[in-house]
Design an enzyme around this catalytic site. Structure first.
Site, PDB file in Angstrom:
ATOM      1  N   SER A 103       0.948  -1.191   0.451  1.00 19.87           N
ATOM      2  CA  SER A 103      -0.226  -0.109   0.214  1.00 19.87           C
ATOM      3  C   SER A 103       0.791   0.957  -0.324  1.00 19.87           C
ATOM      4  O   SER A 103       1.555   1.204  -0.894  1.00 19.87           O
ATOM      5  CB  SER A 103      -0.673   0.185   1.556  1.00 19.87           C
ATOM      6  OG  SER A 103      -1.868   0.666   0.948  1.00 19.87           O
ATOM      7  N   THR A 104       1.131   1.987   0.817  1.00 21.25           N
ATOM      8  CA  THR A 104       1.875   3.092   0.883  1.00 21.25           C
ATOM      9  C   THR A 104       3.470   2.768   1.107  1.00 21.25           C
ATOM     10  O   THR A 104       3.339   2.096   2.048  1.00 21.25           O
ATOM     11  CB  THR A 104       1.455   4.472   2.577  1.00 21.25           C
ATOM     12  OG1 THR A 104       0.030   4.869   2.500  1.00 21.25           O
ATOM     13  CG2 THR A 104       2.023   5.323   2.499  1.00 21.25           C
ATOM     14  N   HIS A 130      -2.767  -1.316  -3.463  1.00 22.62           N
ATOM     15  CA  HIS A 130      -3.624  -0.040  -3.106  1.00 22.62           C
ATOM     16  C   HIS A 130      -3.478   0.815  -4.161  1.00 22.62           C
ATOM     17  O   HIS A 130      -3.086   1.514  -3.935  1.00 22.62           O
ATOM     18  CB  HIS A 130      -4.204  -0.233  -1.379  1.00 22.62           C
ATOM     19  CG  HIS A 130      -4.214  -0.544  -0.961  1.00 22.62           C
ATOM     20  ND1 HIS A 130      -3.720  -1.040   0.354  1.00 22.62           N
ATOM     21  CD2 HIS A 130      -4.654  -2.545  -1.469  1.00 22.62           C
ATOM     22  CE1 HIS A 130      -4.041  -1.933   0.728  1.00 22.62           C
ATOM     23  NE2 HIS A 130      -4.726  -2.888   0.163  1.00 22.62           N
ATOM     24  N   MET A 223      -0.300   1.377   5.193  1.00 23.79           N
ATOM     25  CA  MET A 223      -0.903   1.391   5.815  1.00 23.79           C
ATOM     26  C   MET A 223      -2.492   0.644   6.669  1.00 23.79           C
ATOM     27  O   MET A 223      -2.239  -0.676   5.654  1.00 23.79           O
ATOM     28  CB  MET A 223      -1.592   2.896   6.298  1.00 23.79           C
ATOM     29  CG  MET A 223      -2.787   3.291   6.468  1.00 23.79           C
ATOM     30  SD  MET A 223      -1.381   4.058   8.150  1.00 23.79           S
ATOM     31  CE  MET A 223      -1.044   5.403   7.712  1.00 23.79           C
ATOM     32  N   ASP A 226      -4.334  -4.696   6.108  1.00 22.92           N
ATOM     33  CA  ASP A 226      -4.666  -6.057   5.356  1.00 22.92           C
ATOM     34  C   ASP A 226      -3.762  -6.933   4.364  1.00 22.92           C
ATOM     35  O   ASP A 226      -2.369  -6.374   4.376  1.00 22.92           O
ATOM     36  CB  ASP A 226      -4.655  -5.045   3.630  1.00 22.92           C
ATOM     37  CG  ASP A 226      -5.721  -5.636   2.475  1.00 22.92           C
ATOM     38  OD1 ASP A 226      -5.988  -7.242   2.835  1.00 22.92           O
ATOM     39  OD2 ASP A 226      -5.506  -5.719   0.939  1.00 22.92           O
TER      40      ASP A 226
END
Length: 287
Positions: A103-104, A130, A223, A226
């Site tokens: 993600s991030t 993401h 973040m 998941d």
């Protein structure tokens, strides 16, 4: 903020991008150079209604302020690290599959992992990053230009090939099924899982249901949590699953790797430069 090598202060950067190919390409390029995250404008390049996403902007900036951007200024080499996985015996399997969640900070981390893999990498690689619709294609195209392996945005119904990385399209869920010895990719419009579409948990759970495979899972910077639940399913159905997570020291955001580690099922915690090397050294197909 942190001190750069030149003594200057650096600040987390969040991109505000339009939903155009040019906007997506520029955003992916900016993230390669160190932008922490991005926000899509609600209605094109002008977006006079930008006030409608005020809360999104505020929360994203607040999260970016907590990011460990010091790692973005470091040019680490895998030679600087050592892990027990480097001395572990390679796995030998006819059906290895690599599953990656990020993600991030993920685009930059994915670049470092994928560009370190050889063209002859002996397994397909499935990736959930993401991102909203319109950006994953730009990410895949850019990574494909930089990597020896083939990198593409996943398509519904295609057969997975060794030495190819498949990035789940933004706004879709990606699952893997099996037809004999073939692994098939399914890209469909389904409900978001914990707000994520694509979702790492969805990908991991689908691989967990495969009757014959040897999964290698990797949780990169991001973040939230998941991937942690999906990892439990992978380990339940395929106890030989090798699970890796990115180390806190090398993460922009430690959330997803930390959640995965808390399950107790992560086998190796690796610095980012180690991950590609570990995948290359430890996956061998049977002869």
């Amino acid at each position: 903020m942190f001190e750069t090598d030149h003594g200057r202060k650096a600040t987390p950067v969040v991109m505000l991008s339009s939903l155009t190919k040019e906007g997506a390409d520029k955003t992916v390029e900016a993230m390669e150079y160190g932008a922490v995250d991005f926000i899509t404008k609600p209605s094109g390049s002008i977006s006079l209604d930008i006030h409608t996403i005020e809360s999104v902007i505020q929360s994203t900036v607040a999260e970016a302020a907590q990011a460990n951007i010091s790692v973005l200024s470091k040019q680490e080499s895998s030679q600087n690290h050592h892990s027990s996985i480097m001395s572990a015996k390679p796995i030998q399997s006819d059906t290895p599959i690599v599953t990656i969640g990020a993600s991030t900070g993920g685009p930059r981390a994915l670049q470092q992992v994928l560009t370190s893999l050889p063209k002859s990498f002996p397994a397909p690689i499935t990736i959930v990053q993401h991102m909203p619709p319109g950006f994953t294609k730009s990410l895949a195209d850019r990574l494909n230009k930089l990597s020896s392996i083939h990198v593409k945005e996943a398509e519904n119904g295609e057969k997975l090939e060794k030495g190819t990385a498949y990035i789940a399209p933004g706004g879709r869920q990606m699952e893997i099924s099996q037809n004999g010895v073939e692994l098939i990719c399914h890209v469909t419009k389904k409900e978001p899982i914990n707000g994520h579409e694509p979702s790492v948990d969805v990908l991991f759970r689908s691989v967990a249901q495969l009757k014959k495979c040897h999964p290698i899972s990797v949780i990169l910077t991001g973040m939230g949590s998941d991937g942690a639940s999906g990892l439990l399913d992978l380990k339940k159905h395929h106890p030989r699953t090798i699970a890796m997570s990115q180390s806190e020291q090398s993460c922009v955001v430690y959330g997803m790797p930390q959640a995965a580690e808390k399950t107790g099922f992560i086998d190796y915690v690796l610095h980012l430069p180690e991950i590609g090397e570990a995948l290359s050294q430890k996956i061998q197909t049977k002869r």
